[in-house]
Scaffold this active site. Structure first.
Site: not given
Lengths: 468, 451
Positions: A209, A243
């Site tokens: 990720e 993010c």
């Protein structure tokens, strides 16, 4: 190999089979829930010390969202664990064909500092649910949370099956020398490459990720006030250290003009006239990150905010106007409370701009015209997409969360986490009898046998007649 | 050497043009592939005969039939596979559109293997085309006739820029792997699998690795030995043992070992006649290097049946070894040849332990009349896939994901699983710009009430 002992201890526990029964998994997951309940104050405090995380935000992301994932898992685990029966072909009508969800074994979860509880705990939920043992490696940068996890988790989880390893780059490098059966990594693309390269030595499957620059296109037809609020919320949450935050805005010069007062209004509404005094605005996690971000302020011109305080690692909610693609703020993921606006002429130019760059974790598009939102969606590629809002797509556990290209590989949340940590094993359990039905496949091979095989094995196009 | 950067660059430009995305285009390419397989059947069978001495009906059923099946399935199901999948919404997103969209990844690389050289290139290619990608195809140079044929045929039937074929050996493949792909599907061995994944890691490219290992086959005392041995003989000696999911070795109790040997011997005679070498249905080892490798595994072993070899024709007779020691060479590496070792174990517990001490295999086989025993073996072991009371067959059910775990690989394909492997599943949430009041709860300033 300093961690060989720990890894083999967990592997021995894994081989003993104790993590496999549903009851065991449920007990460990419930213990995780108690950890979140019992240690709520400690978590809020640690994350505040680490990055000035406002307690409202910490509660939302580190407690509430985690408990949601826990509950979704606990509510559905026994179903998820069941063998998934599949459609059979003609030859196998009397057989049993199913997909078995096998645990991998001993998995490694490496978490970053920005949502330090959430980003180890949600993967861990899936790892436990799928029946694995796990080593958790929290980030050393969020050191208060790291200490909390290292000290407290062992009071809740089975220490023979779950362990926490602390440390920085050297420790993580040594840890990665060991063989794991799955590695789940959240962090930056360069480190993602290092993790995958280490995994390749053992043929360990990975989920990465990662991140990137998440573009946010704002069309000329939109409700400026609402757009400003939603974008500001997504950008300044956790002082921009998210993010999936909208990294930069793409809009026309007219829209930039219109957005500015709306953004100012939203920032004031959220944080008051002096955000430094608001308990709802965070701080930068480290001096290194602070210096990095301060250097980006030279991009374009500071239209809103721009104030900084090194001692507090405070950077005001900032909007940079007229940023050029060559400016520093457009060379790396911002990961801070700075929103660069890049002016483009129209939607096509925005789409080309997005497509000329590495695939981001998420693409955002704002417009009152759903056709425009859909065009941006269809003509770009990204991990996920959210139209007319920011961040929200990750709160829906039925949507897979992950990147593509430079922003990552694999996905999780909800059932996807369970699936990530399971090996989907194709199983066919055949009948010992009816051996004559097998004759066409055996040598000596003849055209006649082939004809029989063809008719029984083949998938016929609809509209043609089928044998039997 | 072909210019890899140019080839991949052209494929990427072709992908960017968008023409591989519409479903009509993908189906049209798949139809062209179907025509290719039907029109060039003779040439394909001839190549397979030249490479592996495969007989016509054999090659057709093992390679061509499967390909035609996948093509028909993909063409029929593509609209439903590619349709956006709505997901369950929560309270906050009730009025929104939430779904998973299936998108092409971009340019994918398919690296084939030499043992089933046609199907192992075609099946991944079908999935990759169905998912809307550009595909660079790299057939194995070891099966050189099939590689040459694939390189000739694909450009005659498919879009030349979107689906180029790259030929060559290790240097060419190494060069190819320095390019950036959006997914790599590799079929081959574990050692090269690591190299492929390491190369992929530089570009953060997801990989599907279809590798190998020693697929164990446990035969319980309580089973119809004649039937079990016939099925095992079929799966072990097809393609001269050069099958990634062949039963590699047998585990059974000493009391049934000689009966197993007798049954396999009888079946071999049934299948290949008295003189195996002259049976048109028995293949050959692919080349001299592998011939020598497999032959060396016989050293020091108790040969219960077979053992004849002929280097000139790469012939190795169907061979059975008994009372094999777990430490011997034949038990170290994947055999990939017509040599079947029998290792005796005292019980199913010992068999399970034996299997679990070793790397996770691609396939696992267990024969028994006792359903509970079969369930137990499955539950207490791990493997890519399983067939109970038969061998190989789970490969042929496309609703089952086909792939390995641990050293036998990662990821899976076949049928819809191919489509999903080669797609990006994109989470999409589309909200309304209005309805702002519901959002107020999440905005600062925070308060206990809002919490």
């Amino acid at each position: 190999n300093p961690y060989a002992g720990l890894v083999s201890h967990l592997r021995a526990s894994w081989i003993s089979g104790k993590t496999r029964p549903l009851e065991y998994r449920v007990a460990q997951l419930e213990a995780l829930g108690r950890f979140l309940d019992d240690k709520k104050e400690e978590i809020l405090e640690a994350t505040e010390l680490d990055m000035g995380k406002p307690s409202f935000e910490a509660f939302f992301s580190e407690i509430l969202l985690c408990k949601n994932e826990l509950n979704v898992t606990l509510n559905n685990l026994s179903n998820w664990m069941k063998d998934e029966h599949v459609d059979k072909n003609l030859v196998m009508q009397l057989d049993s064909a199913f997909i078995r969800k096998d645990p991998y074994g001993v998995v490694l979860i490496i978490a970053p500092w920005n949502y330090p509880i959430h980003l180890f705990l949600v993967p861990l939920i899936g790892a436990i649910a799928a029946g694995n043992c796990a080593i958790i490696k929290p980030s050393e940068i969020s050191k208060n949370t790291e200490r909390l996890i290292a000290e407290m988790l062992s009071c809740y989880l089975d220490n023979d099956c779950f362990a926490v390893v602390t440390g920085g780059v050297p420790e993580t490098t040594r840890l990665l020398e060991n063989k794991f059966d799955y590695i789940f990594f959240t962090g930056s693309p360069p480190v993602g490459r290092i993790v995958m390269t280490a995994a390749a030595k053992h043929l360990t499957p990975v989920t990465l990720e990662l991140g990137g620059k998440n573009p946010c296109y704002v069309s000329d037809t939109c409700d400026v006030t609402n757009v400003a609020r939603r974008v500001a919320w997504g950008r300044f949450f956790n002082a921009g250290q998210t993010c999936i935050a909208p990294d930069y805005l793409l809009c026309t010069i007219e829209m930039q003009e219109k957005l500015m007062p709306a953004l100012r209004q939203a920032i004031t509404e959220f944080f008051g006239p002096n955000p430094r005094e608001s308990p709802d605005f965070g701080r930068i996690v480290s001096d290194k990150q602070f210096q990095r971000l301060r250097a980006l302020l030279g991009s374009g011109r500071v239209a809103l905010g721009g104030q900084t305080d090194e001692a507090e690692r405070y950077i005001a909610p900032t909007v940079l106007a007229d940023v050029l693609p060559s400016d520093p703020a457009m060379q790396e993921e911002v990961f801070g409370p700075i929103l660069p606006i890049v002016v483009i002429a129209n939607m096509d130019e925005a789409i080309d701009f997005i497509n000329a760059r590495p695939r981001p974790l998420v693409v955002y598009a704002f417009s009152c015209d759903s056709k425009i939102v859909n065009q941006v969606l269809e003509r770009t590629s990204s991990g996920g997409f959210c139209g007319n809002d920011t961040l929200m797509h990750v709160t829906l556990t039925s949507l897979p969360f992950g990147g593509t290209g430079n922003s990552g590989l694999g996905r999780y949340h909800g059932k996807f986490t369970f699936d990530t940590f399971s090996h989907h094993r194709g199983c066919l359990h055949r009948n010992m009898g009816l051996e004559t039905l097998n004759t066409p496949r055996y040598p000596p091979y003849t055209q006649q046998k082939l004809g029989l095989l063809t008719s029984t094995f083949e998938v016929k196009r609809r509209g043609t007649c089928t044998l039997l | 050497m072909q210019n890899m950067q140019q080839i991949v660059g052209r494929a990427r430009a072709a992908f960017r043009s968008g023409r591989s995305r519409p479903l009509e285009f993908r189906i049209q390419q798949l139809k062209a592939l179907e025509r290719m397989v039907q029109e060039k059947e003779k040439e394909i069978l001839a190549a397979l005969k030249a490479d592996l001495n495969k007989s016509g009906p054999n090659a057709y059923s093992h390679e061509i039939l499967g390909v035609l099946r996948e093509l028909i399935l993909a063409m029929e199901k593509l609209p439903s596979w590619a349709a956006p999948q709505p997901v369950k919404k929560n309270l906050l997103t009730m009025r929104d559109e939430a779904y998973i969209g299936y998108e092409p990844l971009g340019v994918v690389l398919v690296i084939g293997a030499w043992n089933y050289p046609f199907v192992l290139v075609m099946q991944p290619l079908i999935g990759a085309i169905a998912a809307g990608n550009a595909v660079v195809v790299k057939p194995s140079e070891v099966s050189e006739n099939t590689a040459r044929l694939v390189a000739e045929l694909l450009p005659q039937y498919l879009d030349k820029e979107l689906y180029p074929v790259v030929t060559g050996g290790v240097p060419e493949t190494t060069e190819l792997l320095t390019q950036r792909f959006d997914h790599i599907l590799y079929t081959g061995n574990t050692a090269v699998g690591k190299i492929v994944m390491a190369a992929a890691a530089k570009h953060l490219t997801p990989v599907t690795l279809e590798l190998g290992g020693k697929s164990p086959c446990y035969i319980d005392k309580d089973c119809d030995l004649a039937v079990a041995c016939r099925r095992i003989t079929w799966g072990k000696y097809m393609n001269c043992g050069q099958t990634c999911i062949a039963p590699d070795y047998i585990l059974c109790e000493p009391s049934i070992q000689s009966k197993v040997v007798e049954n396999i011997k009888a079946t071999l005679k049934e299948f290949y006649g008295e003189d195996v070498k002259s049976s048109p249905d028995y293949e050959r080892i692919i080349n001299q290097r592998h011939f020598r490798r497999v032959k060396s595994l016989l050293e020091g072993q108790k040969i219960a049946h077979g053992g004849e070899t002929d280097e000139a024709s790469c012939f190795i007779a169907p061979t059975i070894l008994t009372d094999v020691s777990p430490e011997s060479k034949v038990m170290e590496e994947e055999i990939f040849g017509p040599v079947l070792p029998i290792v005796t174990v005292k019980s199913v517990e010992e068999a399970i332990e034996f299997i679990n001490c070793r790397e996770k295999p691609l396939a696992l086989y267990v024969f028994s009349n006792n359903k509970q025993l079969i369930k137990r073996v499955i539950s207490e072991t791990s493997s890519g896939g399983v067939t109970g009371n038969d061998v190989i067959m789970h490969f042929f059910l496309s609703t089952l994901p086909f792939g390995g775990v641990g050293h036998s690989g990662m990821g899976a394909y076949h049928g819809k699983h191919s489509f999903e492997t080669f797609s990006h599943r994109r989470a999409c949430l589309v909200k309304d710009l209005k309805m702002e009041s519901t959002n107020k709860v999440r905005y600062p300033p925070g308060s206990q009430k809002k919490v």
